[in-house]
Design a protein around this motif. Structure first.
Motif, PDB file in Angstrom:
ATOM      1  N   LEU A  54       0.954  -1.112   0.137  1.00 36.81           N
ATOM      2  CA  LEU A  54       0.093   0.150   0.007  1.00 36.81           C
ATOM      3  C   LEU A  54       0.832   1.067   0.005  1.00 36.81           C
ATOM      4  O   LEU A  54       2.060   1.130   0.173  1.00 36.81           O
ATOM      5  CB  LEU A  54      -1.053  -0.110   1.257  1.00 36.81           C
ATOM      6  N   ASN A  55       0.260   2.415  -0.116  1.00 37.82           N
ATOM      7  CA  ASN A  55       1.118   3.538  -0.470  1.00 37.82           C
ATOM      8  C   ASN A  55       0.591   4.576   0.678  1.00 37.82           C
ATOM      9  O   ASN A  55      -0.423   5.474   0.316  1.00 37.82           O
ATOM     10  CB  ASN A  55       0.853   4.166  -1.796  1.00 37.82           C
ATOM     11  N   VAL A  56       1.133   4.272   1.597  1.00 34.16           N
ATOM     12  CA  VAL A  56       0.992   5.414   3.053  1.00 34.16           C
ATOM     13  C   VAL A  56      -0.631   5.304   3.603  1.00 34.16           C
ATOM     14  O   VAL A  56      -1.441   6.202   3.313  1.00 34.16           O
ATOM     15  CB  VAL A  56       1.283   6.903   2.661  1.00 34.16           C
ATOM     16  N   PRO A  57      -1.092   4.215   3.840  1.00 39.98           N
ATOM     17  CA  PRO A  57      -2.537   3.988   4.281  1.00 39.98           C
ATOM     18  C   PRO A  57      -2.753   4.897   5.467  1.00 39.98           C
ATOM     19  O   PRO A  57      -1.942   4.718   6.448  1.00 39.98           O
ATOM     20  CB  PRO A  57      -2.590   2.371   4.603  1.00 39.98           C
ATOM     21  N   TRP A  58      -3.842   5.445   5.787  1.00 39.48           N
ATOM     22  CA  TRP A  58      -4.104   6.340   6.803  1.00 39.48           C
ATOM     23  C   TRP A  58      -5.089   5.856   7.806  1.00 39.48           C
ATOM     24  O   TRP A  58      -5.042   6.118   9.043  1.00 39.48           O
ATOM     25  CB  TRP A  58      -4.158   7.895   6.341  1.00 39.48           C
ATOM     26  N   GLU A  59      -5.969   5.482   7.362  1.00 42.21           N
ATOM     27  CA  GLU A  59      -7.434   5.110   8.118  1.00 42.21           C
ATOM     28  C   GLU A  59      -7.772   3.755   7.284  1.00 42.21           C
ATOM     29  O   GLU A  59      -7.884   3.317   6.217  1.00 42.21           O
ATOM     30  CB  GLU A  59      -8.368   6.148   7.891  1.00 42.21           C
ATOM     31  N   LEU A  60      -8.407   2.713   8.519  1.00 46.18           N
ATOM     32  CA  LEU A  60      -8.973   1.675   8.176  1.00 46.18           C
ATOM     33  C   LEU A  60     -10.426   1.459   8.854  1.00 46.18           C
ATOM     34  O   LEU A  60     -10.635   1.980  10.023  1.00 46.18           O
ATOM     35  CB  LEU A  60      -8.100   0.402   8.390  1.00 46.18           C
ATOM     36  N   VAL A  61     -11.472   1.360   7.967  1.00 47.08           N
ATOM     37  CA  VAL A  61     -12.961   1.349   8.374  1.00 47.08           C
ATOM     38  C   VAL A  61     -13.507   0.174   7.978  1.00 47.08           C
ATOM     39  O   VAL A  61     -13.587  -0.308   6.727  1.00 47.08           O
ATOM     40  CB  VAL A  61     -13.622   2.474   7.895  1.00 47.08           C
ATOM     41  N   PHE A  62     -14.199  -0.849   8.747  1.00 47.19           N
ATOM     42  CA  PHE A  62     -14.921  -2.073   8.651  1.00 47.19           C
ATOM     43  C   PHE A  62     -16.300  -1.477   8.497  1.00 47.19           C
ATOM     44  O   PHE A  62     -16.799  -0.914   9.318  1.00 47.19           O
ATOM     45  CB  PHE A  62     -14.623  -3.149   9.756  1.00 47.19           C
ATOM     46  N   LEU A  63     -16.795  -1.904   7.489  1.00 46.69           N
ATOM     47  CA  LEU A  63     -18.358  -1.371   7.339  1.00 46.69           C
ATOM     48  C   LEU A  63     -19.212  -2.284   8.033  1.00 46.69           C
ATOM     49  O   LEU A  63     -19.177  -4.007   7.923  1.00 46.69           O
ATOM     50  CB  LEU A  63     -18.462  -1.570   5.603  1.00 46.69           C
ATOM     51  N   PRO A  64     -20.067  -2.139   8.774  1.00 49.74           N
ATOM     52  CA  PRO A  64     -21.051  -2.944   9.471  1.00 49.74           C
ATOM     53  C   PRO A  64     -21.847  -3.833   8.562  1.00 49.74           C
ATOM     54  O   PRO A  64     -22.335  -3.679   7.533  1.00 49.74           O
ATOM     55  CB  PRO A  64     -22.025  -1.882  10.240  1.00 49.74           C
ATOM     56  N   GLU A  65     -21.845  -5.080   9.160  1.00 49.68           N
ATOM     57  CA  GLU A  65     -23.044  -6.106   8.578  1.00 49.68           C
ATOM     58  C   GLU A  65     -22.544  -6.369   7.230  1.00 49.68           C
ATOM     59  O   GLU A  65     -23.502  -6.608   6.222  1.00 49.68           O
ATOM     60  CB  GLU A  65     -24.405  -5.829   8.775  1.00 49.68           C
ATOM     61  N   SER A  66     -21.400  -6.508   6.890  1.00 47.56           N
ATOM     62  CA  SER A  66     -20.849  -7.100   5.548  1.00 47.56           C
ATOM     63  C   SER A  66     -19.370  -7.600   5.676  1.00 47.56           C
ATOM     64  O   SER A  66     -18.891  -7.563   6.835  1.00 47.56           O
ATOM     65  CB  SER A  66     -20.670  -5.522   4.654  1.00 47.56           C
ATOM     66  N   ASN A  67     -18.623  -8.083   4.801  1.00 45.14           N
ATOM     67  CA  ASN A  67     -17.494  -8.486   4.638  1.00 45.14           C
ATOM     68  C   ASN A  67     -16.636  -7.506   3.894  1.00 45.14           C
ATOM     69  O   ASN A  67     -15.573  -7.883   3.270  1.00 45.14           O
ATOM     70  CB  ASN A  67     -17.630  -9.862   3.825  1.00 45.14           C
ATOM     71  N   ARG A 347       0.686   4.172  11.872  1.00 39.25           N
ATOM     72  CA  ARG A 347      -0.086   5.325  11.799  1.00 39.25           C
ATOM     73  C   ARG A 347      -1.261   5.061  12.567  1.00 39.25           C
ATOM     74  O   ARG A 347      -1.764   6.223  13.165  1.00 39.25           O
ATOM     75  CB  ARG A 347      -0.586   5.409  10.206  1.00 39.25           C
ATOM     76  N   THR A 348      -2.008   4.074  12.823  1.00 44.13           N
ATOM     77  CA  THR A 348      -3.162   4.141  13.501  1.00 44.13           C
ATOM     78  C   THR A 348      -3.203   2.450  13.971  1.00 44.13           C
ATOM     79  O   THR A 348      -2.877   1.477  13.399  1.00 44.13           O
ATOM     80  CB  THR A 348      -4.337   4.575  12.687  1.00 44.13           C
ATOM     81  N   ALA A 349      -4.213   2.286  14.798  1.00 42.16           N
ATOM     82  CA  ALA A 349      -4.757   0.943  15.255  1.00 42.16           C
ATOM     83  C   ALA A 349      -6.217   0.794  15.321  1.00 42.16           C
ATOM     84  O   ALA A 349      -6.783   1.982  15.587  1.00 42.16           O
ATOM     85  CB  ALA A 349      -4.286   0.493  16.491  1.00 42.16           C
ATOM     86  N   VAL A 350      -6.902  -0.159  14.781  1.00 41.48           N
ATOM     87  CA  VAL A 350      -8.268  -0.333  14.520  1.00 41.48           C
ATOM     88  C   VAL A 350      -8.809  -1.817  15.022  1.00 41.48           C
ATOM     89  O   VAL A 350      -8.050  -2.885  14.685  1.00 41.48           O
ATOM     90  CB  VAL A 350      -8.576  -0.165  13.120  1.00 41.48           C
ATOM     91  N   VAL A 351      -9.777  -1.888  15.656  1.00 41.85           N
ATOM     92  CA  VAL A 351     -10.263  -3.327  16.085  1.00 41.85           C
ATOM     93  C   VAL A 351     -11.468  -3.633  14.964  1.00 41.85           C
ATOM     94  O   VAL A 351     -12.225  -2.621  14.633  1.00 41.85           O
ATOM     95  CB  VAL A 351     -10.878  -3.237  17.056  1.00 41.85           C
ATOM     96  N   GLY A 352     -11.082  -4.878  14.348  1.00 45.07           N
ATOM     97  CA  GLY A 352     -11.999  -5.327  13.513  1.00 45.07           C
ATOM     98  C   GLY A 352     -13.334  -6.296  14.117  1.00 45.07           C
ATOM     99  O   GLY A 352     -13.219  -6.519  15.291  1.00 45.07           O
ATOM    100  N   PRO A 353     -14.216  -6.497  13.224  1.00 42.85           N
ATOM    101  CA  PRO A 353     -15.111  -7.342  13.652  1.00 42.85           C
ATOM    102  C   PRO A 353     -14.921  -8.737  14.126  1.00 42.85           C
ATOM    103  O   PRO A 353     -15.874  -9.404  14.856  1.00 42.85           O
ATOM    104  CB  PRO A 353     -16.609  -7.165  12.408  1.00 42.85           C
ATOM    105  N   ASP A 354     -13.828  -9.061  13.583  1.00 41.21           N
ATOM    106  CA  ASP A 354     -13.658 -10.595  13.886  1.00 41.21           C
ATOM    107  C   ASP A 354     -12.551 -10.613  15.088  1.00 41.21           C
ATOM    108  O   ASP A 354     -12.012 -11.606  15.419  1.00 41.21           O
ATOM    109  CB  ASP A 354     -12.603 -10.954  12.623  1.00 41.21           C
TER     110      ASP A 354
END
Length: 383
Positions: A54-67, A347-354
């Motif tokens: 990837l090229n400087v990823p800044w944010e990761l968002v998991f969309l609800p009720e989806s894969n 850059r950041t930390a995110v909790v996934g639905p898994d």
């Protein structure tokens, strides 16, 4: 020649006068009384690569009720991941200004995504008059691509440095936005200026009636370059991360973690650090050496922060007593404390639905040393 010399002397005198009348930054104490620990190979943590190249990823968002998940790259692309597979076509490409620390930054989804399928983005752009700004817009999700843009808030100060950039919906379903001082430190105390603030808006961009300052999007002020937002899972209190000085008044480091209340003023650029009986709010943590912290999240009882110069995922253990927080432990994961980092800039930390904790590397941002297949999204799960 004499007139030229007089002019040069007068100009030099005015410059000196300008610096002399600007009050120096007062430096307080370090609020925590513990030393940082370094764990290059922490026990019970097995990291795996989820995405790479990837090229400087800044944010990761998991969309609800989806894969599905979305990733922002600072250069202007939003990428889509479906069932763990990165899609070859961009979900959205935005015409942005990507210089220094500006570009395509934070992202969030509407808190009621099933009824209002909107994606929110913060990015840097140049206006028709040539001015540089940050704005937050929303786009309707159309599965494989985004719909037309709807501007939520505009003309947030922008610059090559200190753009803030994190956005997130809080437990009150309001949109919180971090903005930087763009190296114009005086704006952080100006309530008529959107820079150096935490902003709070409704999902449609209106000013909530219970905001602390009358008819203002400002929720908190006196910040330098906040890049992290997280809410304590038990108390609902807002935590933010903020970068310390990098040369102002000869000061460096002093990055901070703060607990923010509505209307709180943390004093930048008048003060930095902890002061007893201060007219300003105090930080929870301030580091002596440069960290600086970016995005963060609570995960299984700990606060995790991505850090840049210190090139570690910081894990913080907190204690709550009488509605007050104290710091029990600060651990720098994946770094030995002597300059050897496994993953580099985070850059950041995110909790996934898994149940995994995901973290994003930024070694291709011009300040890091890229590893093979950087930049990456990595993850691990704690039992």
């Amino acid at each position: 020649m004499r007139k030229i010399l007089i002019f040069i002397f007068s100009l030099f005198f005015l410059i000196l006068l300008t610096f002399s009348i600007q009050a120096e930054i007062r430096v307080g104490e370090f609020p925590q009384n513990i030393d940082d620990e370094y764990l290059q190979s922490p026990d019970n943590i097995n990291v795996e690569t989820w995405q790479q190249n990837l090229n400087v990823p800044w944010e990761l968002v998991f969309l609800p009720e989806s894969n599905r998940a979305l990733v922002t790259e600072r250069g202007g692309r939003v990428l889509e991941v479906i069932e763990g597979e990165l899609q070859p076509e961009s979900y959205l490409t935005i015409d942005i200004v990507s210089r220094g620390e500006g570009g395509l930054l934070g992202m969030a989804h509407h808190p009621d995504f099933s009824e209002h399928p909107y994606i929110y983005l913060m990015y840097t752009y140049t206006s028709d008059s040539g001015e540089q700004y940050n704005r937050v817009s929303r786009f309707k999700d159309q599965s494989t691509q985004a719909g037309e843009e709807e501007i939520i808030i505009d003309q947030i100060p922008a610059g090559n440095y200190h753009d803030g950039g994190r956005i997130a919906f809080g437990p009150d379903d309001m949109l919180y936005i971090t903005t930087g001082d763009t190296f114009n430190r005086e704006i952080a105390q100006d309530l008529n200026n959107l820079g150096g603030k935490i902003l709070r808006l409704t999902p449609t961009g209106e000013i909530p009636e219970d905001n602390p300052f009358n008819n203002s999007p400002v929720y908190s002020l006196g910040h330098r370059n906040p890049q992290g937002l997280a809410w304590h899972p038990e108390t609902g209190d807002l935590f933010i991360s903020d970068h310390g000085p990098s040369g102002e008044d000869g000061l460096r480091a002093k990055d901070r973690v703060k607990v923010v209340e509505a209307g709180s003023n943390f004093g930048w650029p008048d003060k930095i650090g902890y002061f007893e009986n201060s007219e300003y709010a105090n930080p929870l943590i301030m580091w002596e050496n440069a960290v600086p912290p970016s995005g963060m999240i609570f995960y299984q009882g700990y606060l995790y922060l991505g850090t840049l110069r210190s090139q570690s995922l910081v894990r913080i253990s907190l204690k709550i007593e009488n509605n007050n927080y104290s710091v029990k432990k600060i651990e720098h994961l994946f770094n030995d404390g002597r300059g050897d980092s496994i993953y580099g800039r985070i850059r950041t930390a995110v909790v996934g639905p898994d149940g995994y904790l995901y973290f994003l590397t930024n070694n291709r941002d011009g300040r890091g040393s890229p590893r093979e297949n950087d930049d990456k999204i990595l993850r691990f799960k704690l039992d």
